[in-house]
Enzyme design. Structure first.
Site, PDB file in Angstrom:
ATOM      1  N   GLY A 134      -4.915-180.420  41.788  1.00 16.16           N
ATOM      2  CA  GLY A 134      -4.321-181.567  42.488  1.00 16.16           C
ATOM      3  C   GLY A 134      -5.130-182.827  42.276  1.00 16.16           C
ATOM      4  O   GLY A 134      -5.961-183.189  43.102  1.00 16.16           O
ATOM      5  N   SER A 168       0.309-179.301  37.105  1.00 21.08           N
ATOM      6  CA  SER A 168       0.790-178.267  36.177  1.00 21.08           C
ATOM      7  C   SER A 168       0.988-176.947  36.911  1.00 21.08           C
ATOM      8  O   SER A 168       0.052-176.461  37.553  1.00 21.08           O
ATOM      9  CB  SER A 168      -0.216-178.037  35.046  1.00 21.08           C
ATOM     10  OG  SER A 168      -0.460-179.240  34.387  1.00 21.08           O
ATOM     11  N   GLU A 250     -12.121-179.841  31.313  1.00 20.24           N
ATOM     12  CA  GLU A 250     -10.703-179.940  30.992  1.00 20.24           C
ATOM     13  C   GLU A 250     -10.519-180.621  29.638  1.00 20.24           C
ATOM     14  O   GLU A 250      -9.739-180.183  28.800  1.00 20.24           O
ATOM     15  CB  GLU A 250      -9.965-180.735  32.076  1.00 20.24           C
ATOM     16  CG  GLU A 250      -8.476-180.846  31.775  1.00 20.24           C
ATOM     17  CD  GLU A 250      -7.711-181.659  32.804  1.00 20.24           C
ATOM     18  OE1 GLU A 250      -8.347-182.409  33.552  1.00 20.24           O
ATOM     19  OE2 GLU A 250      -6.475-181.553  32.829  1.00 20.24           O
TER      20      GLU A 250
END
Lengths: 386, 367
Positions: A134, A168, A250
């Site tokens: 989030g 996602s 990421e």
């Protein structure tokens, strides 16, 4: 560990993989549905996916380099490399796709309390809990620290309100790691990093249909969600540190996209069938960059392991890798011609080619746009003035 | 082997960096150019390279060299590139040494190279593009061969002590070590755009003995020579591109327009950051090629092509952005950035340009 020990480890690993990786898990994936995500309500296109995930998870080999106390394999870097090489040799599929592995796990290992590590890491390793992230909000995408979702202090817990976007697989996730505002007076210094169950009262999600016809992304809404303070990672208002650390991981993960898959390259396969000389030249020049980037990825990983990498280097990897990946898919479409335009035919690998091409357009947006990465390189690596 | 420099290699780089920056900075090259120097480089400097042991970097220890590899040669060449230092290091200490290594010619030529007295030149190309086509004939004649044909783009060809000449023989290509005072050989030095000198050579029935053959007849060790040369040229391109980028980034932090440092403008920041990315990727490609060459790995051929093509692309971008971001001053002869652009163009052509190497990769991949 001596070379002899490593050779023994390699032989044992090879034998174990040969005995335990189902034949069906040694074939190329045909689109996103073949990926294994695990979770409380797992979806498997093939029963062997579960078998393969469970077998690897039991050994901690879904996260080979995590400590065994947290469900990992406890392997050294050299052993981890051998495991990856042996998996590549057998063309083993990834046993488990997981934002828990690629993003939350490293952040918990660095910033989590012992209780948090013991509670969450083993379940990530075994694919029992599927996580989502989030971060982005409708008005805070590239300007991530401008986020507004609030967590108000209510004694031993927070009350979370607000909205996230581009989450996602939020509709399929069991838990969320989430950035929330705990202090409105400071931008980056007023953010906290919290974990909570997506089944909590007040959480709802709505998929966003994309140009690829798929819907991995969601809008996520929080309406007075109760989050225990024990679920906060790192200090209150220090969530930005965790967020940045996690974004590095990421970006590293997304940058891998520029490398193409292990099972042949559709672009080069198509080129072998014959393309015009101009397209052939474009593909060949692309191959130069792609192979050079492969060397860069190897160098980056080596430097990371040795603690030599510049902390902002993941931005460069993310930028270059995603731009390359977009180019790869443009060339794949051009080389495949009208076959690749068929939305759902045998020729287009059941739509995998056009959908993947469209999906890549998000690569340079998600996880921080290319322009944000360039800003970071300019400021933090080249030290250019503000 | 991790894909970064070891501590020893870093020390060697630092030594080379200090030495080249002190003794052969860009002003050294500018002085040679302004004097229209007929040699094209400084013999004294070449001696100093030898005194530091650098000319023997790739020469085996058994032959009194340092017995090091292409990674080590590369860190020295990169500094040569960064300072635009005219030097026969690449042709002599890298490409020629690699071709002569392990042959009877080693005993004949290595002592002079180690002493900084011998300069070698490579007579490979016959037309404007490096394309692997060799029309020069070497016909059997008495105890040896008779060479007829022409070569061009031969760096140091007019002052070299040793020429390595590729020629077509009955069943293949043969490499010859030819002394430069051979009868029937004429050298016509041409100054190139970067102020270096490269000769057009004419071989009018030049007679050489059978022992002039390097390696075996019909089996020239050209692949070895070219892999070394290409990898070295890639390292030099890295130096040229890195040097130009450093100048440009420094300029962005100093130059003011509209009352602000131009480096604060996002349009320029993004281009500088993109350039940085291209150069870093090129750097990784070069180290990969060097390590694979040193390991004798069969993947080296592809990696060398990737390195040469990638550094050509990245450095071309670097010098172009360098001039553009410097603005008008970048176009002046007085300012150094233009020299980087000229050197980059020459190196991009040397041993095959980006397109040549991309084509090689495509052929290897079967398309």
């Amino acid at each position: 560990m001596s070379d002899t020990d490593l050779e023994t480890f390699r032989a044992e690993t090879r034998a174990w993989l040969e005995a335990n990786c189902p034949e069906t898990m040694r074939t190329p994936m045909r689109g996103e549905k073949d990926a294994t995500w695990g979770g409380r309500n797992p979806e498997f296109a093939h029963p062997d996916q579960k078998l393969w995930m469970d077998r690897m998870g039991e050994r901690g080999w879904t996260v080979p380099d995590w400590p065994s106390a947290y469900g990992g394999g406890g392997l050294s870097p050299a052993e981890t490399k051998i495991l990856r090489e042996e998996m590549a040799r057998l063309k083993c599929r990834n046993p488990l796709n997981s934002f828990g592995i690629s993003m939350l796990g490293p952040a918990l290992l660095k910033y989590g309390t012992e209780e948090q590590k013991l509670e969450h890491l083993p379940r990530i390793a075994r694919g029992e809990i599927r996580w989502c992230q989030g971060y982005s909000e409708p008005n805070a995408g590239s300007d991530l620290a401008g986020l507004q979702a609030s967590a108000d202090d209510a004694g031993d817990h927070y009350i979370v309100n607000g909205q996230k976007v581009w989450t996602s697989y939020a509709d399929k996730a069991d838990w969320i790691f989430c950035l929330v505002r705990t202090d409105k007076s400071s931008k980056q210094g007023g953010i906290s990093f919290v974990l909570f169950d997506m089944a909590s009262e007040g959480v709802s999600t709505r998929p966003i249909l994309l140009i690829s016809g798929n819907s991995p992304f969601c809008e996520t809404f929080f309406d007075n969600v109760k989050v225990p303070k024990a679920n906060r990672v790192h200090d209150e208002n220090k969530g930005w540190d965790v967020a940045k650390y996690l974004l590095g991981h990421e970006r590293e993960m997304i940058s891998g996209m520029g490398l193409g898959g292990p099972a042949g390259d559709p672009m080069i396969d198509a080129a072998r069938k014959g393309v015009d000389p101009i397209l052939r030249g474009q593909i060949a020049l692309f191959q130069v960059r792609s192979q050079a980037f492969k060397a860069m990825s190897e160098r980056f990983i080596d430097e990371l392991k040795a603690g030599r990498a510049h902390p902002a280097q993941p931005s460069m990897m993310k930028y270059y890798g995603t731009e390359l990946n977009k180019t790869r898919h443009e060339l794949t479409m051009a080389a495949g011609g009208s076959d690749t335009l068929e939305w759902d035919s045998e020729a287009s690998n059941h739509g995998a080619a056009p959908r993947a091409w469209l999906r890549t357009k998000a690569n340079s947006i998600e996880g921080g746009t290319s322009e944000i990465q360039l800003n970071i390189i300019a400021k933090r690596i080249l030290d250019l003035p503000s | 082997m991790p894909l970064y420099l070891t501590d020893e290699q870093t020390m060697l780089r630092d030594t080379a960096r200090d030495f080249v920056a002190e003794h052969a900075p860009v002003s050294h090259m500018r002085r040679l150019r302004d004097a229209n120097d007929a040699t094209g480089f400084s013999r004294d400097l070449w001696k100093q390279f030898a005194e530091l042991g650098l000319t023997g970097i790739l020469i085996p220890e058994a032959d009194n060299g340092l017995g090091l590899g292409h990674v080590e040669a590369g860190v020295v060449i990169e500094e040569i590139g960064r300072n635009l230092s005219p030097s026969p290091f690449l042709t002599t200490a890298v490409a020629a040494v690699e071709a002569l290594k392990g042959t009877p010619h080693a005993a004949r030529w290595f002592p002079g190279i180690l002493a900084g007295e011998t300069v070698a030149a490579l007579a490979i190309d016959e037309r404007a593009k490096h394309d692997g086509c060799i029309e020069m004939k070497a016909e059997r004649s008495g105890n040896g061969f008779r060479l007829t044909g022409a070569k061009q783009f031969v760096a140091h060809g007019h002052v070299a002590d040793l020429l390595l000449v590729a020629a077509t023989t009955e069943h293949g290509t043969t490499l010859f070590a030819v002394p430069t005072d051979a009868n029937g050989l004429t050298a016509d030095p041409q100054r190139l755009a970067d102020a270096s000198l490269a000769a057009r050579l004419t071989f009018d029935g030049v007679e050489v003995d059978a022992d002039a053959v390097v390696g075996e007849v019909d089996q020239a060790p050209l692949a070895r020579l070219l892999a070394a040369g290409r990898t070295g040229a890639s390292a030099e391109l890295l130096g040229v591109g890195g040097g130009a980028m450093d100048m440009t980034v420094t300029y962005l932090k100093e130059r003011k327009q509209f009352g602000q440092l131009i480096g604060s403008f996002q349009a320029l920041q993004h281009r500088a950051a993109h350039l940085y990315s291209e150069m870093e990727v090129a750097r990784a490609a070069v180290l990969k090629a060097q390590q694979l060459l040193d390991a004798g790995d069969e993947r080296a051929a592809d990696a060398v092509s990737v390195a040469k093509a990638m550094t050509s692309l990245a450095t071309t971008l670097s010098v172009q952005e360098g001039i553009q971001m410097h603005g008008g001053i970048g176009m002046t002869d007085e300012y150094d950035i233009g020299f980087y652009m000229k050197r980059a163009r020459v190196l991009a052509e040397l041993f095959g340009d980006a397109n040549f190497h991309a084509d090689a990769l495509a052929q290897a991949a079967g398309y």
